[in-house]
Design a protein around this motif. Structure first.
Motif, short mmCIF file in Angstrom:
data_model
loop_
_atom_site.label_atom_id
_atom_site.label_comp_id
_atom_site.label_asym_id
_atom_site.label_seq_id
_atom_site.Cartn_x
_atom_site.Cartn_y
_atom_site.Cartn_z
N SER A 241 43.92 43.66 37.96
CA SER A 241 43.58 42.28 37.61
C SER A 241 42.16 42.22 37.05
O SER A 241 41.31 43.07 37.37
CB SER A 241 43.67 41.38 38.84
OG SER A 241 42.65 41.70 39.78
N ARG A 242 41.90 41.22 36.24
CA ARG A 242 40.55 41.05 35.69
C ARG A 242 39.56 40.74 36.82
O ARG A 242 38.40 41.16 36.77
CB ARG A 242 40.54 39.94 34.65
CG ARG A 242 39.15 39.71 34.05
CD ARG A 242 39.20 39.40 32.58
NE ARG A 242 37.87 39.22 32.01
CZ ARG A 242 37.11 40.21 31.56
NH1 ARG A 242 37.55 41.46 31.58
NH2 ARG A 242 35.91 39.96 31.05
N GLU A 243 40.00 40.05 37.84
CA GLU A 243 39.14 39.72 38.97
C GLU A 243 38.67 40.99 39.68
O GLU A 243 37.50 41.11 40.07
CB GLU A 243 39.87 38.81 39.96
CG GLU A 243 40.13 37.40 39.48
CD GLU A 243 41.26 37.32 38.44
OE1 GLU A 243 42.05 38.30 38.37
OE2 GLU A 243 41.33 36.31 37.71
N ASN A 244 39.57 41.96 39.82
CA ASN A 244 39.22 43.22 40.46
C ASN A 244 38.20 43.98 39.63
O ASN A 244 37.22 44.52 40.16
CB ASN A 244 40.48 44.07 40.65
CG ASN A 244 40.18 45.43 41.24
OD1 ASN A 244 40.01 46.40 40.51
ND2 ASN A 244 40.13 45.51 42.56
N ALA A 247 34.78 42.22 39.82
CA ALA A 247 34.14 42.37 41.13
C ALA A 247 33.39 43.70 41.21
O ALA A 247 32.27 43.76 41.76
CB ALA A 247 35.19 42.29 42.24
N GLN A 250 30.31 43.32 39.05
CA GLN A 250 29.35 42.43 39.69
C GLN A 250 28.58 43.17 40.79
O GLN A 250 27.37 42.96 40.95
CB GLN A 250 30.07 41.21 40.29
CG GLN A 250 29.15 40.17 40.90
CD GLN A 250 28.27 39.48 39.87
OE1 GLN A 250 28.75 39.14 38.79
NE2 GLN A 250 27.00 39.27 40.19
N SER A 288 29.64 42.33 33.37
CA SER A 288 30.25 41.47 34.40
C SER A 288 30.42 40.03 33.94
O SER A 288 31.13 39.25 34.57
CB SER A 288 29.42 41.49 35.68
OG SER A 288 28.14 40.93 35.48
N SER A 292 36.16 35.44 28.41
CA SER A 292 37.60 35.69 28.38
C SER A 292 38.10 35.92 26.96
O SER A 292 39.06 36.66 26.73
CB SER A 292 38.36 34.51 29.00
OG SER A 292 37.98 34.33 30.35
#
Length: 328
Positions: A241-244, A247, A250, A288, A292
């Protein structure tokens, strides 16, 4: 001749401790003192140490902590209790080759400008059987990386992660006033990593490429030798996922910023150090915070490719994270 101290930290170490103690006793150059800080062992560790005291001709001091400090703070305490000019850091479950102390003392004599030296190690399992790897293999400190270190790039390398195995490290005691207490900048940056990073700013840490100890890997060790992070394949990049992904980036930005803030506040710090950290911080800030919209990512990514930031901060196959940033 330099006075030689060994700083040994113990915690429920009865299983392997005697083996390690014998290897210290059998060095080709004798040590002058063994300082032990025990972190509240509940097994026979103290009894083994007390018995060993009666079989050696060097003094042994045993300090039992009133509360559990953890491995890093225990080493910090133990090193500072040493009175020698050179202090050898020692884990309770390894085994030193007979020439370890002699080789590292010779290195210090040959390099008076160096304040710390680490070595390679043969990796063994809990039964003491070699695994076929060395510590340098496991952390990917290959000859080309060693050459980069010797050319003055140690600090940039250590910003990326661990290279120095604390169990192989020897330091000049005089540096303690500078490096201790270990600042709480990043949770993962413990005593050996901090000493190495701090000294690498001015190329004051060197290495011996030969293994000088057997490093034991087992389930109960407090701090193990971790290899590099698993390689993220192109397939992984498109499945996660893009969130992973963000993170992880970051975290790298946060760590770099924490280091930048700390070093920037030090008095009389050279700008060269802060610029290196700042460059890394800004690179991961960019990565980070990519938008999109894939088209809007193109220009900042290309700029960092052209400037060499991906190659510098993301390693040999830098084109993989660059493509991932562009397409994920």
């Amino acid at each position: 001749m330099s006075k030689i101290s060994v700083a040994l930290c113990t915690y429920n170490g009865e299983k392997y401790l005697q083996h390690q103690l014998e290897s210290i006793k059998n060095q080709t150059i004798g040590i002058h003192e063994l300082i032990v800080c025990d972190d509240g062992s509940k097994d026979q560790t103290i009894s083994i140490l007390e018995d060993f005291k009666t079989h050696v001709n060097f003094p042994i001091e045993i300090h039992v902590n009133s509360s559990n400090l953890g491995s890093s703070k225990n080493f910090e305490k133990c090193i500072q209790l040493c009175s020698g000019d050179i202090v050898f850091l020692c884990d309770q479950d390894d085994w030193w080759y007979e020439e370890k102390v002699e080789r590292q003392i010779e290195f210090f004599k040959a390099h008076p400008e160096i304040d710390a030296v680490f070595s390679n190690a043969v990796m063994v399992d809990q039964k003491g059987i070699p695994t076929g790897n060395t510590s340098f293999d496991q952390i990917e400190f290959y000859p080309e990386m060693q050459a980069k270190w010797n050319l003055g790039h140690a600090f940039e390398m250590l910003l990326k992660g661990y290279v120095v195995t604390g169990a192989t490290l020897a330091i000049r005691k005089k540096i303690c006033a500078e490096v201790f207490p270990v600042p709480e900048i990043i949770p993962e940056l413990i005593h050996d990593g901090w000493i190495s990073l701090y000294l690498s700013r001015q190329q004051k840490i060197g290495f011996i490429s030969d293994p000088l100890i057997q490093y034991r890997e087992h389930a109960s060790q407090q701090v193990g030798l971790q290899g590099k992070e698993p390689t993220i394949t192109l397939k992984d990049r498109f499945l996660r996922s893009r969130e992973n992904k963000l993170a992880r980036l970051q975290k790298k930005f946060d760590d770099a910023k924490a280091l930048f803030d700390y070093f920037s506040a030090l008095p009389l710090l050279d700008n060269h150090t802060t610029e290196k950290i700042k460059d890394r911080m800004l690179h991961y800030q960019m990565r980070s915070q990519l938008p999109s919209n894939h088209i809007k990512r193109f220009l900042p990514i290309v700029k960092h490719v052209i400037s060499g930031n991906y190659k510098l901060h993301d390693g040999g196959k830098w084109w993989r994270p660059a493509l991932g940033d562009l397409l994920e």
